[in-house]
Design a protein around this motif. Structure first.
Motif, short mmCIF file in Angstrom:
data_model
loop_
_atom_site.label_atom_id
_atom_site.label_comp_id
_atom_site.label_asym_id
_atom_site.label_seq_id
_atom_site.Cartn_x
_atom_site.Cartn_y
_atom_site.Cartn_z
N LEU A 1 -1.63 -12.97 -11.38
CA LEU A 1 -1.61 -11.74 -10.60
C LEU A 1 -2.86 -11.51 -9.77
O LEU A 1 -2.79 -10.90 -8.70
N ARG A 2 -4.01 -11.94 -10.24
CA ARG A 2 -5.26 -11.57 -9.58
C ARG A 2 -5.30 -11.94 -8.09
O ARG A 2 -5.67 -11.09 -7.25
N PRO A 3 -4.90 -13.15 -7.69
CA PRO A 3 -4.91 -13.45 -6.25
C PRO A 3 -3.92 -12.61 -5.46
O PRO A 3 -4.13 -12.37 -4.26
N GLN A 4 -2.87 -12.16 -6.11
CA GLN A 4 -1.86 -11.36 -5.41
C GLN A 4 -2.39 -9.97 -5.07
O GLN A 4 -1.97 -9.38 -4.06
N ILE A 5 -3.27 -9.43 -5.90
CA ILE A 5 -3.86 -8.13 -5.57
C ILE A 5 -4.67 -8.25 -4.29
O ILE A 5 -4.57 -7.41 -3.38
N ALA A 6 -5.47 -9.29 -4.19
CA ALA A 6 -6.28 -9.48 -3.00
C ALA A 6 -5.43 -9.63 -1.74
O ALA A 6 -5.85 -9.25 -0.64
N ASP A 7 -4.22 -10.17 -1.90
CA ASP A 7 -3.34 -10.44 -0.76
C ASP A 7 -2.38 -9.29 -0.47
O ASP A 7 -1.60 -9.35 0.49
N LEU A 8 -2.42 -8.25 -1.28
CA LEU A 8 -1.41 -7.19 -1.18
C LEU A 8 -1.40 -6.49 0.19
O LEU A 8 -0.31 -6.25 0.73
N PRO A 9 -2.52 -6.15 0.79
CA PRO A 9 -2.45 -5.51 2.11
C PRO A 9 -1.69 -6.33 3.15
O PRO A 9 -0.89 -5.79 3.93
N ARG A 10 -1.91 -7.65 3.16
CA ARG A 10 -1.19 -8.50 4.11
C ARG A 10 0.30 -8.54 3.80
O ARG A 10 1.14 -8.50 4.71
N GLN A 11 0.64 -8.59 2.51
CA GLN A 11 2.04 -8.61 2.11
C GLN A 11 2.73 -7.31 2.49
O GLN A 11 3.89 -7.31 2.94
N ILE A 12 2.05 -6.19 2.31
CA ILE A 12 2.63 -4.89 2.66
C ILE A 12 2.92 -4.84 4.16
O ILE A 12 3.98 -4.35 4.59
N ALA A 13 2.00 -5.33 4.96
CA ALA A 13 2.23 -5.35 6.42
C ALA A 13 3.47 -6.17 6.76
O ALA A 13 4.26 -5.79 7.64
N ARG A 14 3.67 -7.28 6.08
CA ARG A 14 4.86 -8.11 6.31
C ARG A 14 6.12 -7.39 5.89
O ARG A 14 7.13 -7.40 6.60
N TRP A 15 6.11 -6.75 4.69
CA TRP A 15 7.28 -5.99 4.25
C TRP A 15 7.64 -4.90 5.27
O TRP A 15 8.81 -4.70 5.60
N ASN A 16 6.62 -4.20 5.73
CA ASN A 16 6.89 -3.08 6.63
C ASN A 16 7.42 -3.55 7.98
O ASN A 16 8.20 -2.84 8.63
N GLU B 1 3.80 9.70 4.82
CA GLU B 1 4.08 8.64 3.85
C GLU B 1 3.72 7.28 4.42
O GLU B 1 4.20 6.88 5.47
N ASP B 2 2.86 6.55 3.70
CA ASP B 2 2.62 5.15 3.99
C ASP B 2 3.50 4.34 3.06
O ASP B 2 3.29 4.33 1.84
N ILE B 3 4.47 3.64 3.60
CA ILE B 3 5.50 3.01 2.77
C ILE B 3 5.15 1.55 2.47
O ILE B 3 4.29 0.94 3.11
N VAL B 4 5.83 1.02 1.47
CA VAL B 4 5.87 -0.42 1.22
C VAL B 4 7.35 -0.78 1.28
O VAL B 4 8.11 -0.51 0.35
N GLY B 5 7.76 -1.38 2.39
CA GLY B 5 9.19 -1.54 2.68
C GLY B 5 9.83 -2.75 2.04
O GLY B 5 10.47 -3.56 2.72
N SER B 6 9.71 -2.87 0.72
CA SER B 6 10.27 -4.03 0.03
C SER B 6 11.77 -3.89 -0.23
O SER B 6 12.41 -4.84 -0.70
N SER B 7 12.31 -2.73 0.05
CA SER B 7 13.76 -2.53 0.00
C SER B 7 14.10 -1.44 1.00
O SER B 7 13.22 -0.72 1.48
N ILE B 8 15.38 -1.35 1.34
CA ILE B 8 15.80 -0.31 2.28
C ILE B 8 17.07 0.32 1.76
O ILE B 8 17.90 -0.34 1.12
#
Length: 399
Positions: A258-273, A298-305
């Protein structure tokens, strides 16, 4: 010939190479248990807690076995017990009321709005009617209500808020991260959430006594000094002899992943959105279909719709599901009379007392839900939206 989507709605991205490398190092060491560390070593789980607390702005963090365990642990830590009434959304997933039932408390369901968030007027009324002093707030499917007004209602009534942030890790309301409003927040790291360890959860809070109790509850024995994102020793002194061990620790293997995924979360959120925006735009202005409008705060994390078919009959919705499925698009429907996979409804959780939520019933009858995994491309999402649009509009026009 109708277009067909050939992707997989349950296919996740691979674990990052840094996570695989760290996991291999844990496996090679044999020290999987979070407290099995050598002199001067800091375990992966302790580092994960420290890094997640820093990411989310919390004072304390505790890594546990699942998001559901985090919820139950938080409730035990604030003293919820047999017969207590705990308010929660009428629209949520089964682990939320399940966690309430697991501490022998009684779930009291609150209506939801057409925007899929908790109905604040019904919440205020049910606080007054039931005398409940705890709200387990589910940010279901990533939808955040007006958190400022919700906290005003709860603070005025002396109601403690535990946030279920399984779907909002990285989201925010008016710039305040999801999970930073209530007394505690619970996150999931299950495969379909925003960081992936298969199963897992994280509990955060700024309350030292709550987190000391939660740490001992999670199975720290008297090894709580090995935590880095934990309250001071005096908090543990106050609770260590009166708090039971209800083991539910996370291990170093999952933490390493999990640790590397936390560091990458902002980039992943941008991709989901980005995927969400393309899908939403493709669905907008479809005859018979209502897009869920997201508020500016609301700042969303669009991993589902999600979208609504408010005027469709059950038979028509069945035709939409069938038509989309035949073209490779996997929609979930919360209107089924019987539970299907994870789409159970409040009226199927029969360990809770029977309750009537007419507005929630109306909304769930037309509610469609769809994952947007990061293995999809922008072109995939445009095609998926086009297929849904065709099927929905075709049924609406044939009526």
């Amino acid at each position: 010939m109708k277009q067909v989507f050939s992707g997989n709605f349950t296919q996740q991205e691979p674990i990052p190479e840094a996570g695989i490398k760290a996991a291999m190092e844990v496996l090679q060491s044999g020290r999987l248990h979070r407290y099995n560390v050598g002199p001067g070593e800091v375990g992966e789980t302790a580092l994960l807690e420290e890094e997640f607390a820093a990411y989310n702005g919390a004072k304390y963090a505790l890594a546990v076995a699942s998001g559901g365990y985090a919820i139950g642990c938080a409730m035990r830590a604030i003293g919820v017990g047999p017969g207590d009434k705990v308010l929660t959304n009428g629209f949520t997933l089964a682990p939320v009321p399940g966690a309430i039932a697991a501490v022998n408390a009684d779930p009291i369901f609150v209506e939801v709005t057409d925007d899929l968030v908790i109905d604040l007027d019904d919440l205020a009324a049910k606080i007054k009617r039931t005398g409940a002093t705890v709200l387990l707030l589910s940010h279901m499917r990533g939808h955040l209500c007006d958190m400022d007004r919700l906290m005003q209602i709860c603070d005025a009534a002396g109601v403690k808020v535990i946030e279920d942030c399984a779907h909002t890790m990285g989201g925010a309301w008016n710039g305040v991260p999801s999970g930073r409003h209530g007394i505690a927040a619970c996150y999931s790291t299950q495969t379909y959430k925003h960081i992936n360890s298969g199963e897992g959860g994280i509990l955060t809070s700024d309350d030292p006594d709550l987190m000391a109790r939660a740490t001992i509850l999670s199975g720290s024995y008297m090894l709580y000094g090995r935590h880095r994102a934990a309250p001071p020793a005096e908090a543990f002194e106050r609770v260590k002899y009166v708090t039971p061990n209800v083991s539910g620790r996370m291990d170093n293997l999952r933490a390493a992943i999990l640790r590397p995924q936390i560091a990458d979360l902002p980039r992943q959120i941008a991709r989901w959105n980005m995927l969400y925006a393309v899908t939403e735009e493709g669905l907008r202005n479809t005859s018979g279909l209502k897009v869920i409008e997201r508020p500016e705060a609301e700042d969303i994390v669009g991993s589902s719709i999600q979208f609504l078919l408010p005027d469709f009959t059950v038979a028509q919705i069945g035709e939409v599901l069938k038509g989309c499925s035949a073209r490779g698009v996997e929609l979930k429907w919360f209107g089924h009379a019987e539970p299907v996979a994870f789409t159970s409804r409040y009226d199927s959780w029969r360990y809770a007392s029977p309750q009537s939520l007419p507005n929630t019933d109306r909304i769930l009858t037309g509610l469609m839900d769809m994952r947007l995994p990061l293995t999809f491309s922008v072109e995939d999402c445009a095609l998926i939206a086009s297929i849904i649009r065709d099927e929905v509009a075709g049924i609406a026009q044939s009526d």
